[in-house]
Motif scaffolding. Structure first.
Motif, PDB file in Angstrom:
ATOM      1  N   LEU A  46      -1.393  13.914   6.600  1.00 25.22           N
ATOM      2  CA  LEU A  46      -2.402  14.700   7.305  1.00 25.22           C
ATOM      3  C   LEU A  46      -3.340  13.778   8.078  1.00 25.22           C
ATOM      4  O   LEU A  46      -3.511  12.609   7.725  1.00 25.22           O
ATOM      5  CB  LEU A  46      -3.209  15.536   6.311  1.00 25.22           C
ATOM      6  N   ALA A  47      -3.958  14.300   9.128  1.00 27.04           N
ATOM      7  CA  ALA A  47      -4.965  13.540   9.865  1.00 27.04           C
ATOM      8  C   ALA A  47      -6.092  13.136   8.913  1.00 27.04           C
ATOM      9  O   ALA A  47      -6.415  13.878   7.981  1.00 27.04           O
ATOM     10  CB  ALA A  47      -5.510  14.366  11.021  1.00 27.04           C
ATOM     11  N   PRO A  48      -6.710  11.975   9.140  1.00 18.30           N
ATOM     12  CA  PRO A  48      -7.708  11.469   8.187  1.00 18.30           C
ATOM     13  C   PRO A  48      -8.997  12.298   8.155  1.00 18.30           C
ATOM     14  O   PRO A  48      -9.325  13.022   9.090  1.00 18.30           O
ATOM     15  CB  PRO A  48      -7.998  10.052   8.712  1.00 18.30           C
ATOM     16  N   LEU A  73       0.830  -1.202   0.000  1.00 14.21           N
ATOM     17  CA  LEU A  73       0.000   0.000   0.000  1.00 14.21           C
ATOM     18  C   LEU A  73       0.867   1.255   0.000  1.00 14.21           C
ATOM     19  O   LEU A  73       2.051   1.210   0.344  1.00 14.21           O
ATOM     20  CB  LEU A  73      -0.902   0.009   1.238  1.00 14.21           C
ATOM     21  N   GLU A  74       0.259   2.362  -0.361  1.00 14.14           N
ATOM     22  CA  GLU A  74       0.944   3.653  -0.330  1.00 14.14           C
ATOM     23  C   GLU A  74       0.076   4.649   0.416  1.00 14.14           C
ATOM     24  O   GLU A  74      -1.101   4.832   0.087  1.00 14.14           O
ATOM     25  CB  GLU A  74       1.210   4.153  -1.747  1.00 14.14           C
ATOM     26  N   MET A  75       0.640   5.274   1.440  1.00 12.48           N
ATOM     27  CA  MET A  75      -0.119   6.227   2.252  1.00 12.48           C
ATOM     28  C   MET A  75      -0.344   7.521   1.472  1.00 12.48           C
ATOM     29  O   MET A  75       0.611   8.165   1.050  1.00 12.48           O
ATOM     30  CB  MET A  75       0.642   6.540   3.544  1.00 12.48           C
ATOM     31  N   PRO A  76      -1.596   7.918   1.269  1.00 14.38           N
ATOM     32  CA  PRO A  76      -1.849   9.220   0.638  1.00 14.38           C
ATOM     33  C   PRO A  76      -1.419  10.357   1.564  1.00 14.38           C
ATOM     34  O   PRO A  76      -1.365  10.182   2.785  1.00 14.38           O
ATOM     35  CB  PRO A  76      -3.378   9.228   0.453  1.00 14.38           C
ATOM     36  N   LYS A  77      -1.127  11.510   1.000  1.00 14.30           N
ATOM     37  CA  LYS A  77      -0.792  12.669   1.837  1.00 14.30           C
ATOM     38  C   LYS A  77      -1.996  13.066   2.689  1.00 14.30           C
ATOM     39  O   LYS A  77      -1.841  13.556   3.811  1.00 14.30           O
ATOM     40  CB  LYS A  77      -0.357  13.854   0.977  1.00 14.30           C
ATOM     41  N   ALA A  78      -3.211  12.836   2.150  1.00 14.42           N
ATOM     42  CA  ALA A  78      -4.440  13.180   2.875  1.00 14.42           C
ATOM     43  C   ALA A  78      -5.350  11.952   2.914  1.00 14.42           C
ATOM     44  O   ALA A  78      -6.286  11.831   2.119  1.00 14.42           O
ATOM     45  CB  ALA A  78      -5.146  14.356   2.184  1.00 14.42           C
ATOM     46  N   PRO A  79      -5.096  11.007   3.822  1.00 15.96           N
ATOM     47  CA  PRO A  79      -5.842   9.744   3.837  1.00 15.96           C
ATOM     48  C   PRO A  79      -7.256   9.885   4.399  1.00 15.96           C
ATOM     49  O   PRO A  79      -7.581  10.866   5.065  1.00 15.96           O
ATOM     50  CB  PRO A  79      -4.995   8.859   4.755  1.00 15.96           C
ATOM     51  N   THR A  80      -8.070   8.875   4.131  1.00 18.99           N
ATOM     52  CA  THR A  80      -9.402   8.771   4.727  1.00 18.99           C
ATOM     53  C   THR A  80      -9.348   7.779   5.887  1.00 18.99           C
ATOM     54  O   THR A  80      -8.411   6.981   6.005  1.00 18.99           O
ATOM     55  CB  THR A  80     -10.418   8.266   3.696  1.00 18.99           C
ATOM     56  N   TRP A  81     -10.387   7.814   6.725  1.00 15.94           N
ATOM     57  CA  TRP A  81     -10.460   6.851   7.827  1.00 15.94           C
ATOM     58  C   TRP A  81     -10.607   5.426   7.305  1.00 15.94           C
ATOM     59  O   TRP A  81     -10.084   4.483   7.902  1.00 15.94           O
ATOM     60  CB  TRP A  81     -11.617   7.203   8.760  1.00 15.94           C
ATOM     61  N   SER A  82     -11.275   5.253   6.178  1.00 13.75           N
ATOM     62  CA  SER A  82     -11.432   3.895   5.636  1.00 13.75           C
ATOM     63  C   SER A  82     -10.086   3.345   5.171  1.00 13.75           C
ATOM     64  O   SER A  82      -9.808   2.146   5.347  1.00 13.75           O
ATOM     65  CB  SER A  82     -12.447   3.884   4.491  1.00 13.75           C
TER      66      SER A  82
END
Length: 435
Positions: free
Chosen positions: A283-285, A150-159
């Protein structure tokens, strides 16, 4: 005879100097930045030989209890208190704090970040100086994320966080996909879960100060929190606050940790962190509703109005929150260890920005936090991870206990929220809200 008189005079002067030396008592929290302040405070005492320092260092929840009791009763135990963005405006309006109007010509108040300074100011008067400022962010193991494909987005979602945490969890090896605050307290689990709730569309009160825990948005928030912690969190997480989760992350036991941006310096420090070269930041989700789950906070130094040593206390606060102190930390500990989130000049410093891989995301998170509009729906209060009313310490702690009970399975999510609704309604009725 003259020699004896001279010796006697010197002795009297020495006694006079000893008597004149003033001791100020500083109450602070037991985190890394504050411990560094204490370590370096001999520099202050060298600069001001007529002032000595007495330290009272406490765990976060205990610190809050003790300083609140002392300031409300005018006990006078402390001359400098470490308090937060929640307390300053409330206590300042109640005349419990001394205005910081003599910090020195070189202090440069205008260099303080507007988002942080505004929360410490009443009627254009500064009542506390920020020692460090923070928002919250995602810290994650880059190696485990890559291993999970997986790759962490700069602005992830809680899902995405839930999906990634599950993929990174290996409980047989003692690696947990997600570490979140579980320790009960308005500044512990409630801070995290309230910030999360904002991004799920929940709020503490509607526009008429009616508690809102019996809503689908709160149920979705708390159910997510309980489920993801059972699925991917460490055992005994109901006892874990900031320091406990920091230790877990530093020793390689957490895949993802969502907490204060100030932790960036601790997780990337090779002396303390076993995974220092394997940490990424995001960033925080959010939950697709236009609000991220990041908070805004500052640990500050303030002088209670009951102190009889305010001049000496003012000198200490000026020293501990100055640009010169930042340079002192950089010289002794390295630029990455400088207390973050308070001064614009720090983020204009190329040495700091290159040494601190978390610096830009810290600044972006602080600047994006909006305590006057913290939720998706309108609210009558100010505050992101707290509600800026005097009653919040009591109700926040009580609600935190219900959330902790849901996490341990002593209550269902529905029972915890119903109990929270009842106790907050009762307190708000007694306090005669709306005012």
């Amino acid at each position: 005879m003259k020699t004896k008189l001279l010796m006697l005079a010197c002795g009297v002067m020495a006694m006079s100097n000893a008597v004149a030396k003033e001791t100020i008592t500083i109450a602070t929290v037991n985190n890394g930045d504050m411990i560094t302040m204490k370590e370096l405070s001999n520099n202050f005492e060298q600069k001001y030989p007529d002032i000595s320092l007495k330290w009272v260092t406490l765990e976060e929840n205990i610190l809050r209890q003790r300083v609140t009791t002392d300031v409300a009763t005018k006990g006078g135990q402390y001359d400098v208190m470490t308090i937060g963005t929640y307390e300053v405006p409330i206590w300042g309006k109640q005349n419990w704090l001394t205005e910081l109007n003599d910090l020195g010509e070189n202090y440069d108040v205008d260099d303080l970040l507007p988002a942080i300074r505004s929360g410490l100011t009443i009627d254009n008067k500064l009542y506390a100086a920020p020692f460090y400022g923070e928002s919250s962010m995602v810290m994650y193991r880059t190696d485990l994320m890559e291993k999970a494909g997986l790759e962490m987005p700069k602005a992830p979602t809680w899902s995405f966080i839930q999906k990634a945490a599950k993929a990174m969890t290996n409980k047989e090896d003692g690696v947990y996909g997600l570490c979140l605050r579980g320790k009960a307290g308005w500044g512990e689990n409630v801070a995290l879960i309230t910030s999360m709730a904002n991004s799920f569309g929940a709020r503490w009160f509607d526009e008429n100060w009616k508690p809102q825990f019996n809503t689908p948005q709160w149920k979705e928030t708390l159910q997510y929190y309980v489920d993801v912690m059972k699925e991917s969190g460490p055992a005994g997480s109901s006892a874990n606050g900031f320091n406990e989760n920091l230790a877990l992350f530093q020793t390689g036991k957490c895949g993802i940790w969502i907490d204060a941006t100030v932790a960036g310096a601790f997780v990337t420090n090779k002396k303390d962190s076993e995974v220092a070269d394997k940490v990424g930041f995001a960033l925080a989700p959010d939950n697709g509703l236009g609000k991220r789950g990041n908070w805004l906070w500052s640990w500050t130094l303030a002088i209670p109005s009951s102190s009889k040593k305010s001049d000496a206390a003012m000198k200490f606060i000026s020293w501990a929150t100055s640009k010169e102190y930042s340079q002192l930390v950089a010289d002794n500990k390295g630029w990455a260890k400088v207390p973050p989130g308070t001064r614009a000049s720090l983020y204009e410093n190329e040495q700091y920005m290159s040494a601190a891989p978390f610096a830009q995301i810290t600044l972006d998170s602080i600047n994006s936090a909006d305590p006057k509009n913290p939720t998706v729906k309108p609210v009558p209060y100010v505050g992101i991870q707290f509600v800026a009313i005097p009653e919040f310490q009591g109700i926040g702690t009580a609600v935190g206990q219900q959330f902790s009970a849901a996490l341990t399975g002593q209550m269902t999510v529905e029972q915890a929220l119903n109990a929270s609704q009842r106790l907050v309604e009762r307190t708000m009725r007694k306090a005669r809200y709306p005012k």
